[in-house]
Design an enzyme around this catalytic site. Structure first.
Site, PDB file in Angstrom:
ATOM      1  N   LYS A  84     -13.873   2.156  -6.014  1.00  0.00           N
ATOM      2  CA  LYS A  84     -14.353   3.278  -5.795  1.00  0.00           C
ATOM      3  C   LYS A  84     -14.775   4.361  -6.168  1.00  0.00           C
ATOM      4  CE  LYS A  84     -10.169   3.334  -2.970  1.00  0.00           C
ATOM      5  NZ  LYS A  84      -8.833   4.191  -2.607  1.00  0.00           N
ATOM      6  N   ARG A 114      -3.939  -2.447  -6.144  1.00  0.00           N
ATOM      7  CA  ARG A 114      -4.841  -3.307  -4.727  1.00  0.00           C
ATOM      8  C   ARG A 114      -5.804  -3.002  -5.248  1.00  0.00           C
ATOM      9  NH1 ARG A 114      -7.978  -1.415  -0.876  1.00  0.00           N
ATOM     10  NH2 ARG A 114      -7.383  -1.982   1.653  1.00  0.00           N
TER      11      ARG A 114
END
Length: 370
Positions: A313, A348
């Site tokens: 991210k 994740r």
């Protein structure tokens, strides 16, 4: 308004001193005064009470300052929060008498984006020769050690636009059906109740919802008996980065998830089937995302597995001096190791094999602390 208790720090044993944050009290000043009279140093800020105390001292103060029902509710919330802090991560119940034991290490949830425009891997498995490349990718992720394959047909990167229902169904249903048919645990990453219903019918056992728990989707999950991931978000992916004005991001996210967990239970989803996700990167600055990664032990006070989805991210790019998506592996693995060491329930990841190895180390370090 229900009381919410967050553990910031805790010792061991029922009589140990703990740092608690109490919110959701209609009139907190009488409780502050009663708690302070027991010798605790209590701070009242923004309607939240923070103190280093014992649960017993808080209960006595509540008994003096609140009516019996509210005092009992606060004591129960404090006892549950401390128990969750000191206990192993609880299992995740899944339909069909299945489940994931998360006590020793987090489950690895593999990201399978069946989209042309996801921020990290858009277009790699779609639309060319759909659905065979996506199914092959999911099988490879499972072989690499993924416990859950998270299939998504709509990008949720900042600024992304929604996908039509039929297109999303076209993308995800054949992939879910094939992977679930192999006996794998499949999650459907969607905000649409209709997509969740079709995916569950195709074999998905978890709904991963980045929409914050709309009632129609909660009702569908409850009706069909799936597990559910509740994520914190403000706004929508199209505008969420305009909503990062938190006075205290950890407190705000915690209270949001506490309220959301109550809504899940009220909708008919058992607590044992709920996972909580603080929404790393969703309506968060890089600094706020980092704060939430560090707050996993506090989030565990809610008594449910915590999912950390930080892989590749943008906040990692910021921490790594602007590194692009493909150069964020080390940052992703650092977060995975910390999450495992702090007791997260699910991590994740895009890079499955590397993450599986990393969380083994992080989980071993957590065991060494005991």
């Amino acid at each position: 308004m229900q009381p919410t208790v967050r553990v910031v720090e805790a010792g061991l044993g029922a009589a140990a001193q703990v740092r608690l944050v109490v919110s959701g009290i209609d009139a907190p000043e009488p409780l502050r005064a009663a708690w302070a009279s027991s010798g605790a140093a209590v701070e009242l800020r923004d309607g939240r009470l923070t103190a280093v105390s014992t649960v017993a001292a808080l209960a006595r103060a509540a008994g003096r300052a609140l009516d019996r029902d509210r005092a009992d509710a606060l004591r129960g919330a404090a006892e549950r929060a401390v128990a969750a802090w000191t206990s192993p991560t609880p299992p995740l119940d899944l339909p069909g008498e299945l489940g994931l034991d998360l006590a020793e290490r987090p489950a690895v949830m593999a990201v399978l984006n069946v989209t042309p425009d996801s921020f990290a891997d858009g277009g790699q498995v779609y639309p060319s020769d759909h659905p065979r490349p996506a199914i092959a990718r999911g099988r490879a992720q499972s072989a690499a050690g993924a416990d859950i394959i998270d299939v998504g047909g709509e990008s949720t990167r900042p600024g992304s636009s929604p996908v039509g229902l039929e297109e999303e169904l076209h993308r995800v249903v054949p992939v879910v059906e094939a992977l679930a048919g192999d006996g794998r645990v499949v999650s459907i990453d969607t905000t649409k109740a209709a997509v969740a219903r079709r995916a569950i019918a195709a074999g998905a056992s978890i709904v991963n919802d980045v929409g914050g728990g709309q009632s129609e989707l909660l009702d569908a999950v409850a009706e069909l008996g799936a597990a559910y991931v509740l994520m914190h978000i403000r706004g929508t992916p199209a505008d969420m980065q305009q909503h990062t004005d938190y006075a205290d991001v950890v407190a705000d996210v915690y209270e949001y998830l506490a309220e959301g967990l109550d809504r899940c239970v009220a909708a008919g989803i058992p607590r044992e089937r709920v996972v909580l996700d603080p929404g790393i990167g969703f309506a968060k600055t890089a600094e706020q995302s980092a704060a939430l990664v560090g707050a996993v032990p506090q989030l565990r006070s809610l008594g449910r597995p915590v999912l950390i989805g930080a892989s590749r991210k943008s906040f990692l790019g910021t921490l790594l001096d602007g590194q692009p998506v493909d150069n964020r592996l080390e940052g992703s693995l650092a977060v995975a190791a910390l999450a495992a060491a702090d007791g997260a329930g699910v991590v994740r990841a895009h890079d499955v094999a590397e993450t599986v190895r990393t969380i083994r180390v992080g989980a071993a370090l957590r065991r060494a602390r005991r």
